[in-house]
Design an enzyme around this catalytic site. Structure first.
Site, PDB file in Angstrom:
ATOM      1  N   HIS A   1       0.823  -1.204   0.000  1.00  0.00           N
ATOM      2  CA  HIS A   1       0.000   0.000   0.000  1.00  0.00           C
ATOM      3  C   HIS A   1       0.864   1.265   0.000  1.00  0.00           C
ATOM      4  O   HIS A   1       1.712   1.450   0.869  1.00  0.00           O
ATOM      5  CB  HIS A   1      -0.883  -0.028   1.254  1.00  0.00           C
ATOM      6  CG  HIS A   1      -1.913   1.034   1.322  1.00  0.00           C
ATOM      7  ND1 HIS A   1      -2.092   1.826   2.438  1.00  0.00           N
ATOM      8  CD2 HIS A   1      -2.847   1.431   0.425  1.00  0.00           C
ATOM      9  CE1 HIS A   1      -3.099   2.648   2.240  1.00  0.00           C
ATOM     10  NE2 HIS A   1      -3.576   2.436   1.019  1.00  0.00           N
TER      11      HIS A   1
ATOM     12  N   HIS B   1      -1.784  11.349  -1.978  1.00  0.00           N
ATOM     13  CA  HIS B   1      -3.087  10.838  -1.577  1.00  0.00           C
ATOM     14  C   HIS B   1      -4.088  11.952  -1.298  1.00  0.00           C
ATOM     15  O   HIS B   1      -5.207  11.945  -1.809  1.00  0.00           O
ATOM     16  CB  HIS B   1      -2.952   9.963  -0.325  1.00  0.00           C
ATOM     17  CG  HIS B   1      -4.261   9.441   0.180  1.00  0.00           C
ATOM     18  ND1 HIS B   1      -5.055  10.152   1.069  1.00  0.00           N
ATOM     19  CD2 HIS B   1      -4.925   8.288  -0.091  1.00  0.00           C
ATOM     20  CE1 HIS B   1      -6.141   9.459   1.317  1.00  0.00           C
ATOM     21  NE2 HIS B   1      -6.091   8.329   0.632  1.00  0.00           N
TER      22      HIS B   1
END
Length: 248
Positions: free
Chosen positions: A14, A56
């Site tokens: 991730h 992000h």
């Protein structure tokens, strides 16, 4: 990519290396690869002048020394930011990477990539189109293309229109009405869910529709075992140090 062919490994790191390095940086990818991972997930959005880069959040404050909407800044400005010092002194000075730079690292090292299309607000279609077009160009001639995913159906629809041959996956944090029909209409090859949404029924529905089942973000061994017992296909984790490289 044929609906029956799935070239990606079960385990996905991730944002590069989860929490062991500053997320969405080349340093994180390098660390994840050192732990033996062969596939990585990252978030990609656009600078104001249209450069696809990794980040992000909409705002810069959490992972750089700057503040404000990242999508409102030129790449020449974004490229000078420190995206590592927030994590630890070891990574101070680590820059925000471009999708081009990450593609070079992945292709050189034979690694797979899951690109989450992460548009700035209001730029869903534009980001989907630009990221897909860039990915198609950057992975031209590669044996395995990147997997494009997004929580935003508009972004995936735009990506499909621009580059229909690139594989797509719908991201879900809740099972909102019509989610499976939407994935079908977008010709997705995968559903990527919050792991808590998978059970016998949802796994059967998705696999019965010819799509793969992926889970985020799994950092506990008992949860991973449960998901594997359900027959899910892919596990996205921060814990590259917990799940052995042989599993990747």
């Amino acid at each position: 990519m044929s609906g029956n062919v799935w070239p990606y490994p079960r385990w996905v790191a991730h944002r590069g290396a989860g929490k062991l390095a500053p997320e969405n940086t080349l340093a994180a990818f390098r660390l994840g690869a050192q732990y033996g991972y062969r596939m990585f997930e990252c978030d990609v959005k656009l600078s104001r002048d249209g450069v696809p880069f990794l980040l992000h959040d909409t705002d810069l404050a959490r992972t750089t020394e700057a503040t404000g909407n990242a999508g409102e800044r030129e790449w020449s400005d974004l490229s000078r930011l420190d995206a590592g010092a927030w994590h630890s002194r070891t990574f101070a000075g680590e820059p925000l990477p471009t999708l081009e730079g990450i593609s070079r690292f992945c292709r050189t090292n034979g690694l797979f990539l899951n690109i989450e299309i992460k548009p700035s607000p209001g730029l869903e279609a534009a980001t989907g189109h630009a990221v897909a077009t860039a990915a198609q160009d950057l992975w031209r001639g590669a044996p395995v293309p990147p997997l494009l995913t997004s929580f935003r159906p508009e972004a995936l629809a735009s990506a499909r229109e621009a580059c229909p041959e690139l594989p797509r996956g719908l991201l879900l944090d809740t099972l909102w009405p019509g989610w499976l029909e939407m994935a079908r209409s977008l010709q997705c090859c995968a559903i990527v869910c919050n792991y808590s949404l998978w059970n016998t029924e949802t796994v059967a529905a998705v696999q019965g529709a010819g799509m793969r089942t992926a889970s985020y973000t799994v950092n506990d061994e008992s949860i991973a075992r449960h998901l594997m017992a359900l027959g899910t296909d892919v596990i996205i984790t921060d814990r590259v140090d917990l799940f052995a490289p042989a599993d990747a």
